[in-house]
Design an enzyme around this catalytic site. Structure first.
Site, PDB file in Angstrom:
ATOM      1  N   CYS A 115       0.848  -1.192   0.000  1.00 20.31           N
ATOM      2  CA  CYS A 115       0.000   0.000   0.000  1.00 20.31           C
ATOM      3  C   CYS A 115       0.883   1.240   0.000  1.00 20.31           C
ATOM      4  O   CYS A 115       1.764   1.380   0.833  1.00 20.31           O
ATOM      5  CB  CYS A 115      -0.892  -0.019   1.236  1.00 20.31           C
ATOM      6  SG  CYS A 115      -1.932   1.454   1.397  1.00 20.31           S
ATOM      7  N   CYS A 119      -7.367  -1.241   1.679  1.00 21.55           N
ATOM      8  CA  CYS A 119      -6.271  -1.744   2.495  1.00 21.55           C
ATOM      9  C   CYS A 119      -6.795  -1.930   3.919  1.00 21.55           C
ATOM     10  O   CYS A 119      -7.384  -1.013   4.489  1.00 21.55           O
ATOM     11  CB  CYS A 119      -5.112  -0.738   2.490  1.00 21.55           C
ATOM     12  SG  CYS A 119      -3.796  -1.134   3.663  1.00 21.55           S
ATOM     13  N   CYS A 173      -8.749  -5.395  -9.658  1.00 22.50           N
ATOM     14  CA  CYS A 173      -8.386  -4.314 -10.571  1.00 22.50           C
ATOM     15  C   CYS A 173      -7.930  -3.148  -9.691  1.00 22.50           C
ATOM     16  O   CYS A 173      -8.750  -2.468  -9.078  1.00 22.50           O
ATOM     17  CB  CYS A 173      -9.613  -3.956 -11.391  1.00 22.50           C
ATOM     18  SG  CYS A 173      -9.324  -2.727 -12.644  1.00 22.50           S
TER      19      CYS A 173
END
Length: 143
Positions: A56, A105, A130
């Site tokens: 992330c 996340c 995606c």
């Protein structure tokens, strides 16, 4: 969808809006914190085949690995499974007049992209995560 579709709870990394804006570029902030989307076929990782770990960009949590990345030709990096089932939160998204499943996340609740299933890709999960390149940071594996 998978069992990862429970409620998000509180993020482990919780910053103020000002702190996120200081940490992220305006484009990263628009995607990660405001659920924006980068234009298709423009992202840094759309076509990369570099081996490594995708984390992330907002908090550094490991999200995906290159071994689960595949070519979907949709314009964004595609993965068939997160690195760890608990790495992401899946949440219903009815914005833009369509039903989708948003991917967040788990550690900081930043927007990553969406997951789709049943599209017929030859992957073990029949899912396509995606994900916006702006949501990710690739850490290459040293050879």
């Amino acid at each position: 969808m998978s069992s990862a579709q429970q409620g998000p709870g509180e993020p482990e990394v919780a910053l103020s809006d000002e702190e996120w804006r200081a940490r992220l570029s305006p484009q990263e902030y628009a995607v990660l914190r405001q659920a924006g989307t980068e234009r298709p076929f423009t992202g840094e990782y759309t076509d990369t085949t570099t081996e490594g770990v995708y984390s992330c960009r907002a908090c550094g949590a490991e999200l995906f690995r290159s071994t689960e990345k595949f070519e979907s030709h949709c314009g964004w990096p595609s993965f068939f499974d997160p690195a760890d089932t608990d790495a992401v939160i899946l949440r219903e998204d009815d914005s833009l007049g369509m039903r989708r499943v948003e991917v967040l996340c788990r550690k900081c609740h930043s927007h990553l992209g969406h997951v789709f299933e049943g599209e017929g890709y030859p992957t073990p999960t029949d899912q396509r995560y995606c994900i916006n390149s702006l949501s990710l940071r690739l850490e290459p594996v040293e050879s």
